[in-house]
Design a protein around this motif. Structure first.
Motif, PDB file in Angstrom:
ATOM      1  N   ASP A 182       0.676  -1.437   0.266  1.00 32.44           N
ATOM      2  CA  ASP A 182       0.303   0.308  -0.039  1.00 32.44           C
ATOM      3  C   ASP A 182       0.999   1.342  -0.030  1.00 32.44           C
ATOM      4  O   ASP A 182       2.137   1.443   0.946  1.00 32.44           O
ATOM      5  CB  ASP A 182      -0.661   0.092   0.962  1.00 32.44           C
ATOM      6  N   LYS A 183       1.083   1.874  -1.279  1.00 32.24           N
ATOM      7  CA  LYS A 183       1.738   3.132  -1.909  1.00 32.24           C
ATOM      8  C   LYS A 183       0.890   4.393  -0.152  1.00 32.24           C
ATOM      9  O   LYS A 183       1.738   4.994   0.354  1.00 32.24           O
ATOM     10  CB  LYS A 183       1.680   4.051  -2.828  1.00 32.24           C
ATOM     11  N   THR A 184      -0.095   4.203   0.417  1.00 30.97           N
ATOM     12  CA  THR A 184      -0.356   5.333   1.235  1.00 30.97           C
ATOM     13  C   THR A 184       0.722   5.069   3.116  1.00 30.97           C
ATOM     14  O   THR A 184       0.714   6.248   3.426  1.00 30.97           O
ATOM     15  CB  THR A 184      -1.789   5.535   0.901  1.00 30.97           C
ATOM     16  N   LEU A 185       0.490   4.155   2.441  1.00 27.07           N
ATOM     17  CA  LEU A 185       1.331   3.892   4.058  1.00 27.07           C
ATOM     18  C   LEU A 185       2.805   4.456   4.064  1.00 27.07           C
ATOM     19  O   LEU A 185       2.885   5.301   4.640  1.00 27.07           O
ATOM     20  CB  LEU A 185       0.965   2.449   4.340  1.00 27.07           C
ATOM     21  N   GLU A 186       3.270   4.024   2.717  1.00 26.92           N
ATOM     22  CA  GLU A 186       4.773   4.640   2.717  1.00 26.92           C
ATOM     23  C   GLU A 186       4.847   6.584   2.856  1.00 26.92           C
ATOM     24  O   GLU A 186       5.641   7.061   2.786  1.00 26.92           O
ATOM     25  CB  GLU A 186       5.040   3.778   1.756  1.00 26.92           C
ATOM     26  N   GLU A 187       3.550   6.276   1.100  1.00 25.86           N
ATOM     27  CA  GLU A 187       4.146   7.993   1.445  1.00 25.86           C
ATOM     28  C   GLU A 187       3.265   8.789   3.529  1.00 25.86           C
ATOM     29  O   GLU A 187       4.036   9.899   3.096  1.00 25.86           O
ATOM     30  CB  GLU A 187       2.679   8.875   0.921  1.00 25.86           C
ATOM     31  N   ALA A 188       2.484   8.028   4.183  1.00 22.17           N
ATOM     32  CA  ALA A 188       1.928   8.424   5.124  1.00 22.17           C
ATOM     33  C   ALA A 188       3.535   8.412   6.367  1.00 22.17           C
ATOM     34  O   ALA A 188       3.588   9.602   7.281  1.00 22.17           O
ATOM     35  CB  ALA A 188       1.412   8.396   6.089  1.00 22.17           C
ATOM     36  N   ALA A 189       4.198   7.870   6.037  1.00 32.47           N
ATOM     37  CA  ALA A 189       5.596   7.325   6.923  1.00 32.47           C
ATOM     38  C   ALA A 189       6.276   8.444   6.417  1.00 32.47           C
ATOM     39  O   ALA A 189       7.167   9.310   7.209  1.00 32.47           O
ATOM     40  CB  ALA A 189       5.950   6.561   6.683  1.00 32.47           C
ATOM     41  N   ARG A 190       6.282   8.903   4.922  1.00 28.70           N
ATOM     42  CA  ARG A 190       7.469   9.809   4.779  1.00 28.70           C
ATOM     43  C   ARG A 190       6.713  10.992   5.380  1.00 28.70           C
ATOM     44  O   ARG A 190       8.026  11.750   5.751  1.00 28.70           O
ATOM     45  CB  ARG A 190       7.640   9.482   3.072  1.00 28.70           C
ATOM     46  N   VAL A 191       6.043  11.497   5.075  1.00 26.96           N
ATOM     47  CA  VAL A 191       5.181  12.715   5.999  1.00 26.96           C
ATOM     48  C   VAL A 191       6.031  13.058   7.022  1.00 26.96           C
ATOM     49  O   VAL A 191       5.817  14.050   6.953  1.00 26.96           O
ATOM     50  CB  VAL A 191       3.987  13.032   5.791  1.00 26.96           C
ATOM     51  N   ASP A 192       5.839  11.712   8.037  1.00 26.34           N
ATOM     52  CA  ASP A 192       6.382  12.041   9.383  1.00 26.34           C
ATOM     53  C   ASP A 192       7.380  11.974   9.071  1.00 26.34           C
ATOM     54  O   ASP A 192       7.999  12.129  10.517  1.00 26.34           O
ATOM     55  CB  ASP A 192       5.813  10.284   9.895  1.00 26.34           C
ATOM     56  N   GLY A 193       8.286  12.270   8.878  1.00 31.09           N
ATOM     57  CA  GLY A 193       9.625  12.140   8.237  1.00 31.09           C
ATOM     58  C   GLY A 193      10.440  11.106   8.597  1.00 31.09           C
ATOM     59  O   GLY A 193      11.843  11.254   8.567  1.00 31.09           O
ATOM     60  N   ALA A 194       9.952   9.495   8.099  1.00 29.94           N
ATOM     61  CA  ALA A 194      11.036   8.514   7.968  1.00 29.94           C
ATOM     62  C   ALA A 194      12.250   9.322   7.367  1.00 29.94           C
ATOM     63  O   ALA A 194      11.042   9.237   5.908  1.00 29.94           O
ATOM     64  CB  ALA A 194       9.740   7.250   8.035  1.00 29.94           C
ATOM     65  N   ARG A 196      14.422   6.958   4.228  1.00 34.64           N
ATOM     66  CA  ARG A 196      13.692   5.882   3.421  1.00 34.64           C
ATOM     67  C   ARG A 196      14.139   3.985   3.647  1.00 34.64           C
ATOM     68  O   ARG A 196      13.182   3.344   3.481  1.00 34.64           O
ATOM     69  CB  ARG A 196      15.142   5.898   1.785  1.00 34.64           C
ATOM     70  N   LEU A 197      15.175   3.942   5.026  1.00 35.78           N
ATOM     71  CA  LEU A 197      15.764   3.299   5.184  1.00 35.78           C
ATOM     72  C   LEU A 197      14.701   2.777   6.275  1.00 35.78           C
ATOM     73  O   LEU A 197      14.270   1.877   6.947  1.00 35.78           O
ATOM     74  CB  LEU A 197      17.013   3.077   5.994  1.00 35.78           C
ATOM     75  N   GLN A 198      14.343   3.205   7.238  1.00 30.46           N
ATOM     76  CA  GLN A 198      12.898   4.023   7.914  1.00 30.46           C
ATOM     77  C   GLN A 198      11.622   3.133   7.645  1.00 30.46           C
ATOM     78  O   GLN A 198      10.933   2.160   7.906  1.00 30.46           O
ATOM     79  CB  GLN A 198      12.683   4.869   8.807  1.00 30.46           C
ATOM     80  N   VAL A 199      11.547   3.335   6.306  1.00 30.75           N
ATOM     81  CA  VAL A 199      10.297   3.313   5.041  1.00 30.75           C
ATOM     82  C   VAL A 199      10.080   2.280   5.359  1.00 30.75           C
ATOM     83  O   VAL A 199       9.160   0.975   5.305  1.00 30.75           O
ATOM     84  CB  VAL A 199       9.898   3.960   4.148  1.00 30.75           C
ATOM     85  N   TRP A 201      12.103  -0.038   6.802  1.00 31.07           N
ATOM     86  CA  TRP A 201      12.008  -1.502   7.628  1.00 31.07           C
ATOM     87  C   TRP A 201      10.580  -1.477   7.732  1.00 31.07           C
ATOM     88  O   TRP A 201      10.526  -2.729   8.921  1.00 31.07           O
ATOM     89  CB  TRP A 201      13.313  -1.457   8.238  1.00 31.07           C
ATOM     90  N   ASN A 202      10.150  -0.987   8.668  1.00 31.76           N
ATOM     91  CA  ASN A 202       8.863  -0.563   9.241  1.00 31.76           C
ATOM     92  C   ASN A 202       7.398  -0.579   8.697  1.00 31.76           C
ATOM     93  O   ASN A 202       6.480  -0.841   8.840  1.00 31.76           O
ATOM     94  CB  ASN A 202       8.699   0.953  10.314  1.00 31.76           C
ATOM     95  N   VAL A 203       7.402  -0.331   7.305  1.00 33.74           N
ATOM     96  CA  VAL A 203       6.257  -0.179   6.324  1.00 33.74           C
ATOM     97  C   VAL A 203       6.109  -1.686   5.427  1.00 33.74           C
ATOM     98  O   VAL A 203       5.493  -1.866   5.453  1.00 33.74           O
ATOM     99  CB  VAL A 203       6.197   1.425   5.982  1.00 33.74           C
ATOM    100  N   THR A 204       6.992  -0.879   4.397  1.00 35.81           N
ATOM    101  CA  THR A 204       7.213  -1.993   3.286  1.00 35.81           C
ATOM    102  C   THR A 204       7.978  -3.232   3.392  1.00 35.81           C
ATOM    103  O   THR A 204       6.973  -4.333   3.072  1.00 35.81           O
ATOM    104  CB  THR A 204       8.199  -1.814   1.971  1.00 35.81           C
ATOM    105  N   LEU A 205       8.674  -3.836   4.891  1.00 34.19           N
ATOM    106  CA  LEU A 205       8.888  -5.099   4.544  1.00 34.19           C
ATOM    107  C   LEU A 205       8.299  -5.746   5.377  1.00 34.19           C
ATOM    108  O   LEU A 205       7.940  -6.789   4.756  1.00 34.19           O
ATOM    109  CB  LEU A 205      10.237  -5.124   5.591  1.00 34.19           C
ATOM    110  N   PRO A 206       7.346  -4.926   6.650  1.00 39.66           N
ATOM    111  CA  PRO A 206       6.298  -6.018   7.270  1.00 39.66           C
ATOM    112  C   PRO A 206       4.792  -6.131   6.632  1.00 39.66           C
ATOM    113  O   PRO A 206       4.054  -7.233   6.317  1.00 39.66           O
ATOM    114  CB  PRO A 206       5.948  -5.271   8.560  1.00 39.66           C
ATOM    115  N   SER A 207       4.628  -4.841   5.136  1.00 41.95           N
ATOM    116  CA  SER A 207       3.649  -5.463   4.265  1.00 41.95           C
ATOM    117  C   SER A 207       4.153  -6.429   3.774  1.00 41.95           C
ATOM    118  O   SER A 207       2.901  -6.802   3.091  1.00 41.95           O
ATOM    119  CB  SER A 207       3.478  -4.047   3.516  1.00 41.95           C
ATOM    120  N   MET A 208       5.264  -7.355   3.076  1.00 45.48           N
ATOM    121  CA  MET A 208       5.602  -8.152   2.409  1.00 45.48           C
ATOM    122  C   MET A 208       5.918  -9.750   3.593  1.00 45.48           C
ATOM    123  O   MET A 208       6.525 -10.382   2.399  1.00 45.48           O
ATOM    124  CB  MET A 208       6.203  -7.893   1.176  1.00 45.48           C
ATOM    125  N   ARG A 209       5.836  -9.415   4.756  1.00 44.02           N
ATOM    126  CA  ARG A 209       6.131 -10.356   5.016  1.00 44.02           C
ATOM    127  C   ARG A 209       5.918 -11.972   4.668  1.00 44.02           C
ATOM    128  O   ARG A 209       7.139 -12.738   5.274  1.00 44.02           O
ATOM    129  CB  ARG A 209       6.098 -10.404   6.706  1.00 44.02           C
TER     130      ARG A 209
END
Length: 293
Positions: A182-194, A196-199, A201-209
């Motif tokens: 879900d790209k909206t989750l990644e965009e939300a994380a970037r808006v919060d200041g995350a 690329r690595l944090q996005v 590790w915390n958003v992309t990788l769990p989504s494809m676990r």
């Protein structure tokens, strides 16, 4: 009415016959055979657990298990991160270039382990091999290296060949998983200041676990079933290599079962290998479940 009740069983009958003949019967026969000693397929003698005692007292089996475990560890710790990295790069690209790169990276898997083994046996040739010349040009080392005759270099040679063969294959799984995140989750994380690595590790990788767990488990299973690649790469020693440096569990099974003719001992090795694979797969799935919780 009675005919209608029989109809599902008639449709299932071909599948059940194939399952019985080609799966259940061979499994039952292999289980019985593991407790027998054979001299070819016709002569059998019951020996109880002697086959398993021989396996666990044979240093050659432990050498094969060690080699296979090293290969499996490199498959998970080296091959899969490379596949993930390539998938991330391709996921950023667009257009025909991405499709072409995806085809190029996946294409080595189409030729099979035997072809790759023969190809890399030439590439690893001392002085004239492409790998040796590349290393000499890049690092000033490796031109005279005998990759397939040096016990310390045999397993790295097998791993390099396997990387070329399978990195692109696993990349396809990761790329498909990345495109479903879900790209909206990644965009939300970037808006919060995350970052690329944090996005990742915390958003992309769990989504494809679930895809990651699947690829890790299948890589482990494939690693412990490794046979054709070292057999072709080390053809002069029937897949063993110098000092058994390239011997795998399945090559060991082939030697004891078909070269020496003791199918009972070979069957016992097969069951030991199956138990190892089953245990590792269960542990991996269990650990991934704990991580998810």
């Amino acid at each position: 009415m009675k005919q209608r009740g029989l109809a599902p069983y008639l449709f299932l009958a071909p599948y059940l016959v194939v399952l019985l003949v080609f799966t259940l019967y061979p499994l039952a026969n292999a289980a019985v055979l593991a407790f027998q000693q054979t001299n070819g397929p016709a002569t059998r003698a019951f020996v109880g657990f002697d086959n398993f005692r021989f396996i666990f007292s044979d240093p050659t089996f432990y050498q094969a298990l060690k080699n296979t475990t090293i290969f499996a560890a490199c498959s998970v710790l080296v091959q899969l991160p490379l596949s993930m990295g390539l998938a991330l790069l391709l996921n950023e690209g667009k257009g025909r270039a991405r499709a072409l790169l995806r085809l190029v990276l996946f294409s080595p898997n189409l030729v099979g382990q035997i072809f790759v083994g023969v190809l890399f046996s030439v590439l690893f040739t001392a002085r004239y091999g492409l790998v040796n010349r590349f290393l000499q040009a890049l690092f000033g080392w490796g031109l005279e290296k005998q990759w397939l005759q040096d016990p310390a270099l045999v397993m790295p040679a097998i791993i390099i060949a396997a990387l070329w063969l399978y990195v692109g294959f696993n990349m396809i799984y990761f790329l498909a998983a990345l495109q479903s995140v879900d790209k909206t989750l990644e965009e939300a994380a970037r808006v919060d200041g995350a970052t690329r690595l944090q996005v990742f590790w915390n958003v992309t990788l769990p989504s494809m676990r679930h895809v990651v767990v699947f690829v890790v488990v299948t890589s482990l299973i494939g690693s412990y079933q490794l046979f054709e690649l070292p057999l072709a790469l080390l053809s002069s020693s029937n897949g063993r290599g110098p000092d058994n440096a390239g011997l795998t569990v399945i090559t060991y099974l082939y030697d004891v079962g078909f070269v020496t003719g003791d199918l009972g001992l070979g069957s016992a090795v097969g069951w030991v290998s199956a138990i190892i694979i089953f245990t590792l797969s269960l542990l991996q799935i269990r650990f991934s479940g704990l991580a998810e919780e």
